[in-house]
Design an enzyme around this catalytic site. Structure first.
Site, PDB file in Angstrom:
ATOM      1  N   LYS A 125       0.838  -1.193   0.000  1.00 39.82           N
ATOM      2  CA  LYS A 125       0.000   0.000   0.000  1.00 39.82           C
ATOM      3  C   LYS A 125       0.885   1.260   0.000  1.00 39.82           C
ATOM      4  O   LYS A 125       0.637   2.207  -0.751  1.00 39.82           O
ATOM      5  CB  LYS A 125      -0.919  -0.007   1.227  1.00 39.82           C
ATOM      6  CG  LYS A 125      -2.108   0.893   1.080  1.00 39.82           C
ATOM      7  CD  LYS A 125      -3.365   0.253   1.648  1.00 39.82           C
ATOM      8  CE  LYS A 125      -4.599   0.978   1.195  1.00 39.82           C
ATOM      9  NZ  LYS A 125      -5.831   0.296   1.540  1.00 39.82           N
ATOM     10  N   LYS A 141      -4.565 -12.007 -12.380  1.00 33.65           N
ATOM     11  CA  LYS A 141      -5.218 -12.727 -11.290  1.00 33.65           C
ATOM     12  C   LYS A 141      -6.640 -12.188 -11.063  1.00 33.65           C
ATOM     13  O   LYS A 141      -6.837 -10.981 -11.015  1.00 33.65           O
ATOM     14  CB  LYS A 141      -4.394 -12.547 -10.003  1.00 33.65           C
ATOM     15  CG  LYS A 141      -5.026 -13.230  -8.805  1.00 33.65           C
ATOM     16  CD  LYS A 141      -4.314 -12.934  -7.495  1.00 33.65           C
ATOM     17  CE  LYS A 141      -5.193 -13.439  -6.349  1.00 33.65           C
ATOM     18  NZ  LYS A 141      -4.688 -13.259  -5.034  1.00 33.65           N
ATOM     19  N   LYS A 179     -11.197  -8.736  -6.952  1.00 35.41           N
ATOM     20  CA  LYS A 179     -12.193  -7.659  -6.967  1.00 35.41           C
ATOM     21  C   LYS A 179     -11.515  -6.307  -7.186  1.00 35.41           C
ATOM     22  O   LYS A 179     -12.078  -5.412  -7.786  1.00 35.41           O
ATOM     23  CB  LYS A 179     -13.035  -7.671  -5.692  1.00 35.41           C
ATOM     24  CG  LYS A 179     -12.222  -7.479  -4.457  1.00 35.41           C
ATOM     25  CD  LYS A 179     -12.953  -7.948  -3.231  1.00 35.41           C
ATOM     26  CE  LYS A 179     -11.967  -8.112  -2.094  1.00 35.41           C
ATOM     27  NZ  LYS A 179     -11.920  -9.396  -1.468  1.00 35.41           N
TER      28      LYS A 179
HETATM   29  P1  AMP Z   1      -9.399 -12.282  -1.215  1.00 33.81           P
HETATM   30  O1  AMP Z   1     -10.773 -12.064  -1.729  1.00 33.81           O
HETATM   31  O2  AMP Z   1      -8.325 -11.827  -2.165  1.00 33.81           O
HETATM   32  O3  AMP Z   1      -9.213 -11.808   0.192  1.00 33.81           O
HETATM   33  O4  AMP Z   1      -9.181 -13.867  -1.154  1.00 33.81           O
HETATM   34  C1  AMP Z   1      -9.930 -14.717  -0.325  1.00 33.81           C
HETATM   35  C2  AMP Z   1      -9.518 -16.158  -0.589  1.00 33.81           C
HETATM   36  O5  AMP Z   1      -9.782 -16.535  -1.951  1.00 33.81           O
HETATM   37  C3  AMP Z   1      -8.025 -16.427  -0.346  1.00 33.81           C
HETATM   38  O6  AMP Z   1      -7.891 -17.672   0.313  1.00 33.81           O
HETATM   39  C4  AMP Z   1      -7.432 -16.497  -1.727  1.00 33.81           C
HETATM   40  O7  AMP Z   1      -6.341 -17.379  -1.762  1.00 33.81           O
HETATM   41  C5  AMP Z   1      -8.597 -16.981  -2.589  1.00 33.81           C
HETATM   42  N1  AMP Z   1      -8.499 -16.340  -3.922  1.00 33.81           N
HETATM   43  C6  AMP Z   1      -8.762 -15.039  -4.207  1.00 33.81           C
HETATM   44  N2  AMP Z   1      -8.581 -14.787  -5.517  1.00 33.81           N
HETATM   45  C7  AMP Z   1      -8.182 -15.952  -6.095  1.00 33.81           C
HETATM   46  C8  AMP Z   1      -7.836 -16.345  -7.426  1.00 33.81           C
HETATM   47  N3  AMP Z   1      -7.868 -15.498  -8.435  1.00 33.81           N
HETATM   48  N4  AMP Z   1      -7.475 -17.628  -7.619  1.00 33.81           N
HETATM   49  C9  AMP Z   1      -7.442 -18.524  -6.594  1.00 33.81           C
HETATM   50  N5  AMP Z   1      -7.767 -18.219  -5.322  1.00 33.81           N
HETATM   51  C10 AMP Z   1      -8.140 -16.955  -5.063  1.00 33.81           C
END
Ligand code: AMP
Ligand code: TRP
Length: 311
Positions: free
Chosen positions: A111, A190, A193
């Site tokens: 950040k 990747k 959101k």
């Molecule tokens: P986040 O929404 O980025 O906080 O991610 C929440 C969970 O979803 C974490 O355990 C991440 O490892 C998994 N995750 C988020 N984005 C991805 C992605 N593009 N591919 C695989 N796993 C994901």
């Protein structure tokens, strides 16, 4: 039985990357452990300042896990902010660790590197996460590889505490879900959101269709790479290669096939998702948080007594 705890931040609407990377692996393993599943709403507060969105996201997480097959009777599904011991223990850790130690955190450094102003909550984030884990004598923490450093912080917080006050906290083991490859989004980066490139999980079908149709297909040759890379997670390689071989250059046909394959998995879950009412969510979170609090309160009693605030 070993104890397992994991958490998810209600900071946005869940997408298929979250499903494949977090919900699916959790729903497949949780019944082999005494499992705790936490909605990390105070963590989300480091990045979200919209009460209506936060409320909706909290509900979305509970519905999503239940729709993905997690039985609230078999796992303790709870809300972090309803168990006040989490913020209380985090404070105690903050008094044990140094500022330079927290400055090593990737989330904080990223950040700052982007020129954004990090709030103090983000700076202390790893200590709240350490409290989440250590309040429950957790053995195993299943998380994606991006959370590896946070687990190290939790282990370090436990070690520092025990060094100062005696053997009170258990050092947890990370269970890094390596097998889950990163799911790319509609632009090939990747799926996240924060990039606005997601394919939603439980939104109505027309939203899914729109997202898949928006996948960028300016790839070289006749294989739409971005479509293929997402599709890979929904079909065996053999079937997939045959499909893409016989539909070379037909991007629309291939996208429609991807929609069908996602729909096969998502449609039955969406039906459950939509059947869960706000009252159901409230009941699940209340019961889960009441149970979680029993464990957390017992641990905090030991912590308070060891640090010398009970007289
Ligand atoms: P986040 O929404 O980025 O906080 O991610 C929440 C969970 O979803 C974490 O355990 C991440 O490892 C998994 N995750 C988020 N984005 C991805 C992605 N593009 N591919 C695989 N796993 C994901
Ligand atoms: N930091 C985790 C994430 O962003 C969420 C989280 C909060 C968590 N507390 C936790 C994960 C405790 C595991 C254990 O994905």
């Amino acid at each position: 039985m070993q104890r397992l705890l994991t958490g998810l931040q209600p900071s946005g609407v869940l997408h298929i990357g979250n499903y494949l990377g977090a919900l699916k692996p959790f729903s497949e393993m949780y019944s082999q452990y005494e499992s705790f599943l936490m909605v990390a709403d105070y963590h989300a507060l480091t990045s979200l300042r919209d009460p209506e969105a936060l409320r909706a996201n909290i509900r979305d997480i509970v519905r999503s896990y239940v729709a993905a097959g997690v039985d609230p009777k078999k796992a303790v599904i709870f809300q972090q902010s309803r168990v006040q011991e989490h913020t209380e223990l985090a404070w105690i850790f903050e008094c044990l660790v140094t500022v330079p130690f927290l400055e090593l955190s990737h989330a904080y450094k990223d950040k700052v590197a982007k020129g954004l102003e990090a709030n103090a909550g983000l700076f202390n984030y790893p200590m709240l996460m350490a409290a989440d884990i250590l309040l429950y004598d957790t053995d195993v923490v299943p998380v994606g590889a991006d959370q590896r450093q946070h687990l190290e912080y939790a282990r370090e917080a436990a070690a520092k505490f025990n060094n100062s006050y005696g053997d009170v906290l258990k050092e947890p083991q990370a269970k890094i879900l390596e097998s889950v490859a990163v799911v790319p989004g509609t632009d090939g980066k990747k799926m996240s959101k924060s990039y606005g490139n997601t394919i939603p999980l439980y939104e109505p079908k027309d939203v899914l269709v729109k997202a898949v149709m928006s996948i960028v297909t300016d790839s070289s040759g006749e294989l739409p790479q971005n479509v293929y890379e997402i599709h890979k997670h929904f079909k065996s390689k053999k079937e997939l290669d045959a499909l893409y071989e016989s539909n070379k250059g037909k991007y629309k046909v291939l996208k429609e096939a991807l929609i069908d394959d996602i729909e096969k998995i998502v449609a039955p879950m969406r039906e459950i998702y939509e059947s869960i009412t706000d009252a159901d969510v409230e009941r699940i979170l209340k019961e889960g948080s009441d149970r979680a609090r029993e464990y957390a309160a017992a641990k905090m009693k030991a912590v308070r007594s060891s640090i010398g605030v009970t007289i």
